[in-house]
Scaffold this motif. Sequence first.
Motif, PDB file in Angstrom:
ATOM      1  N   THR A 103     -57.094  19.677 -33.082  1.00 45.59           N
ATOM      2  CA  THR A 103     -57.972  18.456 -33.354  1.00 45.59           C
ATOM      3  C   THR A 103     -58.162  18.510 -34.824  1.00 45.59           C
ATOM      4  O   THR A 103     -58.039  19.682 -35.338  1.00 45.59           O
ATOM      5  CB  THR A 103     -58.821  18.266 -32.639  1.00 45.59           C
ATOM      6  OG1 THR A 103     -59.765  19.171 -32.618  1.00 45.59           O
ATOM      7  CG2 THR A 103     -58.522  18.122 -30.867  1.00 45.59           C
ATOM      8  N   GLU A 104     -58.588  17.526 -35.352  1.00 45.89           N
ATOM      9  CA  GLU A 104     -59.208  17.446 -36.879  1.00 45.89           C
ATOM     10  C   GLU A 104     -59.972  18.487 -37.135  1.00 45.89           C
ATOM     11  O   GLU A 104     -59.922  19.350 -38.098  1.00 45.89           O
ATOM     12  CB  GLU A 104     -59.543  16.093 -37.001  1.00 45.89           C
ATOM     13  CG  GLU A 104     -59.653  15.687 -38.593  1.00 45.89           C
ATOM     14  CD  GLU A 104     -58.352  16.410 -39.531  1.00 45.89           C
ATOM     15  OE1 GLU A 104     -57.375  15.864 -39.040  1.00 45.89           O
ATOM     16  OE2 GLU A 104     -58.439  17.192 -40.265  1.00 45.89           O
ATOM     17  N   ILE A 105     -61.184  18.783 -36.293  1.00 36.27           N
ATOM     18  CA  ILE A 105     -62.110  19.748 -36.465  1.00 36.27           C
ATOM     19  C   ILE A 105     -61.483  21.037 -36.171  1.00 36.27           C
ATOM     20  O   ILE A 105     -61.987  22.094 -37.050  1.00 36.27           O
ATOM     21  CB  ILE A 105     -63.365  19.463 -35.785  1.00 36.27           C
ATOM     22  CG1 ILE A 105     -64.709  20.302 -36.143  1.00 36.27           C
ATOM     23  CG2 ILE A 105     -63.225  19.620 -34.024  1.00 36.27           C
ATOM     24  CD1 ILE A 105     -65.282  19.988 -37.114  1.00 36.27           C
ATOM     25  N   GLN A 106     -60.451  21.283 -35.378  1.00 38.76           N
ATOM     26  CA  GLN A 106     -60.076  22.533 -35.305  1.00 38.76           C
ATOM     27  C   GLN A 106     -59.355  23.049 -36.535  1.00 38.76           C
ATOM     28  O   GLN A 106     -59.148  24.202 -37.001  1.00 38.76           O
ATOM     29  CB  GLN A 106     -59.287  22.678 -33.802  1.00 38.76           C
ATOM     30  CG  GLN A 106     -60.049  22.565 -32.647  1.00 38.76           C
ATOM     31  CD  GLN A 106     -59.474  22.215 -31.489  1.00 38.76           C
ATOM     32  OE1 GLN A 106     -58.039  21.878 -31.275  1.00 38.76           O
ATOM     33  NE2 GLN A 106     -60.058  22.070 -30.634  1.00 38.76           N
ATOM     34  N   ARG A 107     -58.303  21.895 -36.863  1.00 40.29           N
ATOM     35  CA  ARG A 107     -57.715  22.184 -38.261  1.00 40.29           C
ATOM     36  C   ARG A 107     -58.314  22.495 -39.267  1.00 40.29           C
ATOM     37  O   ARG A 107     -58.045  23.704 -40.090  1.00 40.29           O
ATOM     38  CB  ARG A 107     -56.686  20.925 -38.318  1.00 40.29           C
ATOM     39  CG  ARG A 107     -55.778  21.380 -39.499  1.00 40.29           C
ATOM     40  CD  ARG A 107     -54.885  19.994 -39.803  1.00 40.29           C
ATOM     41  NE  ARG A 107     -54.021  19.752 -38.505  1.00 40.29           N
ATOM     42  CZ  ARG A 107     -54.091  18.509 -37.890  1.00 40.29           C
ATOM     43  NH1 ARG A 107     -55.081  17.735 -38.028  1.00 40.29           N
ATOM     44  NH2 ARG A 107     -53.102  18.478 -36.784  1.00 40.29           N
ATOM     45  N   ALA A 135     -68.417  16.535 -35.721  1.00 39.46           N
ATOM     46  CA  ALA A 135     -67.442  15.904 -35.196  1.00 39.46           C
ATOM     47  C   ALA A 135     -67.982  15.040 -33.925  1.00 39.46           C
ATOM     48  O   ALA A 135     -68.845  15.651 -33.399  1.00 39.46           O
ATOM     49  CB  ALA A 135     -66.109  16.505 -34.932  1.00 39.46           C
ATOM     50  N   LYS A 136     -67.416  13.865 -33.687  1.00 39.66           N
ATOM     51  CA  LYS A 136     -67.870  13.093 -32.477  1.00 39.66           C
ATOM     52  C   LYS A 136     -67.721  14.019 -31.029  1.00 39.66           C
ATOM     53  O   LYS A 136     -66.946  14.871 -31.153  1.00 39.66           O
ATOM     54  CB  LYS A 136     -67.174  11.763 -32.503  1.00 39.66           C
ATOM     55  CG  LYS A 136     -65.722  11.603 -32.298  1.00 39.66           C
ATOM     56  CD  LYS A 136     -65.186  10.364 -32.486  1.00 39.66           C
ATOM     57  CE  LYS A 136     -63.764  10.332 -32.119  1.00 39.66           C
ATOM     58  NZ  LYS A 136     -63.123   9.062 -32.254  1.00 39.66           N
ATOM     59  N   THR A 137     -68.345  13.343 -30.258  1.00 40.99           N
ATOM     60  CA  THR A 137     -68.067  14.045 -28.950  1.00 40.99           C
ATOM     61  C   THR A 137     -66.745  13.779 -28.304  1.00 40.99           C
ATOM     62  O   THR A 137     -66.072  12.932 -28.532  1.00 40.99           O
ATOM     63  CB  THR A 137     -68.842  13.301 -27.764  1.00 40.99           C
ATOM     64  OG1 THR A 137     -70.297  13.216 -28.333  1.00 40.99           O
ATOM     65  CG2 THR A 137     -68.843  13.636 -26.416  1.00 40.99           C
ATOM     66  N   GLY A 138     -66.185  15.097 -27.813  1.00 37.33           N
ATOM     67  CA  GLY A 138     -64.768  14.985 -27.191  1.00 37.33           C
ATOM     68  C   GLY A 138     -63.829  15.352 -28.089  1.00 37.33           C
ATOM     69  O   GLY A 138     -62.650  15.135 -27.889  1.00 37.33           O
ATOM     70  N   SER A 139     -64.248  15.668 -29.248  1.00 35.50           N
ATOM     71  CA  SER A 139     -63.198  16.080 -30.449  1.00 35.50           C
ATOM     72  C   SER A 139     -62.678  17.555 -30.379  1.00 35.50           C
ATOM     73  O   SER A 139     -61.941  17.931 -31.394  1.00 35.50           O
ATOM     74  CB  SER A 139     -63.733  15.641 -31.818  1.00 35.50           C
ATOM     75  OG  SER A 139     -64.997  16.328 -31.872  1.00 35.50           O
ATOM     76  N   GLY A 140     -63.251  18.092 -29.551  1.00 36.05           N
ATOM     77  CA  GLY A 140     -62.610  19.762 -29.282  1.00 36.05           C
ATOM     78  C   GLY A 140     -63.550  20.479 -30.290  1.00 36.05           C
ATOM     79  O   GLY A 140     -62.921  21.762 -30.653  1.00 36.05           O
ATOM     80  N   LYS A 141     -64.966  20.185 -30.178  1.00 35.53           N
ATOM     81  CA  LYS A 141     -65.809  21.142 -30.978  1.00 35.53           C
ATOM     82  C   LYS A 141     -65.758  22.527 -30.288  1.00 35.53           C
ATOM     83  O   LYS A 141     -66.228  23.637 -30.888  1.00 35.53           O
ATOM     84  CB  LYS A 141     -67.102  20.549 -31.187  1.00 35.53           C
ATOM     85  CG  LYS A 141     -67.078  19.340 -32.334  1.00 35.53           C
ATOM     86  CD  LYS A 141     -68.455  18.988 -32.551  1.00 35.53           C
ATOM     87  CE  LYS A 141     -69.303  18.549 -31.422  1.00 35.53           C
ATOM     88  NZ  LYS A 141     -68.892  17.322 -30.871  1.00 35.53           N
ATOM     89  N   THR A 142     -65.904  22.618 -29.029  1.00 32.77           N
ATOM     90  CA  THR A 142     -66.223  23.889 -28.528  1.00 32.77           C
ATOM     91  C   THR A 142     -65.230  25.140 -28.759  1.00 32.77           C
ATOM     92  O   THR A 142     -65.540  26.044 -29.232  1.00 32.77           O
ATOM     93  CB  THR A 142     -65.996  23.632 -26.781  1.00 32.77           C
ATOM     94  OG1 THR A 142     -66.618  22.668 -26.313  1.00 32.77           O
ATOM     95  CG2 THR A 142     -66.553  24.884 -26.166  1.00 32.77           C
TER      96      THR A 142
END
Length: 226
Positions: free
Chosen positions: A87-91, A107-114
């Motif tokens: 996802t964007e935050i991961q990239r 980043a917003k909720t559900g964007s793969g921050k974990t």
Amino acid sequence: MEGDITSLENSSNIKVGRRSKSQQRQDRKKKLLKKNKKKWETEVEEANELQSRYDSIIPENLKTFADFPLCKKTLLGLKKAGYTNPTEIQRSSIGLALKGHDILGAAKTGSGKTLAFPHPLRSPKYSSYSLISQMLDCLFRERWTPEDGLGVLIISPTRELAYQTFEVLYKIGKQHEFSAGLVIGGKDVEEESAQIGRTNIVVCTQEGYSSILMVPQTLNAEVSKC
Ligand SMILES: Nc1ncnc2c1ncn2[C@@H]1O[C@H](COP(=O)(O)OP(=O)(O)OP(=O)(O)O)[C@@H](O)[C@H]1O
């Protein structure tokens, strides 16, 4: 047979001494390294090759996880967990973490921050932040074995985030041989603390961390190394 042992112990030529726990651990590690020499050499080569690619990481060019310089075991774990494209935050964060930078991301909720969550590492060598995938690769590069004890300590602000982090770690770390544990406090402190010294990656809450510190020998620097 018992008689043989007694006579050996009584012999003046043989010194019977107990090796310390740390020495025993080193002995077991040496044995393990000897047994898996070929495999370890191949993995060291792989780790060096990956590290040489860190400086040329350009986040916009990383379309899939396979484009990241991550070790095969981490990539397989990501694939099996169903993660193909970051996802964007991961990239934008994983490359920076691999280079050892500190990261502050939103980043917003559900964007793969974990998966892209910046986790403080206890290792001074690897700066103060890391990511789950980077963290696995960090231990991989260090040739960490189950015998090395605690290598990574992740302190989470809430139980929910600790569970979430452990879940992702469990999913994508399956191909590695590291042991991992979740310490959320409120359980048998002695028992939890005894296990921590033997666990490679520990995810805990602040409460769990405080309990660990109550037992003095838990965070033995000689065992945890970093
Ligand atoms: N690269 C990816 N490809 C496919 N699915 C993904 C990827 N990264 C995360 N997911 C999935 O997206 C969902 C949301 O991810 P996650 O919980 O990490 O988001 P979050 O930003 O941490 O959310 P929150 O702010 O609510 O904690 C999860 O089901 C996770 O498995």
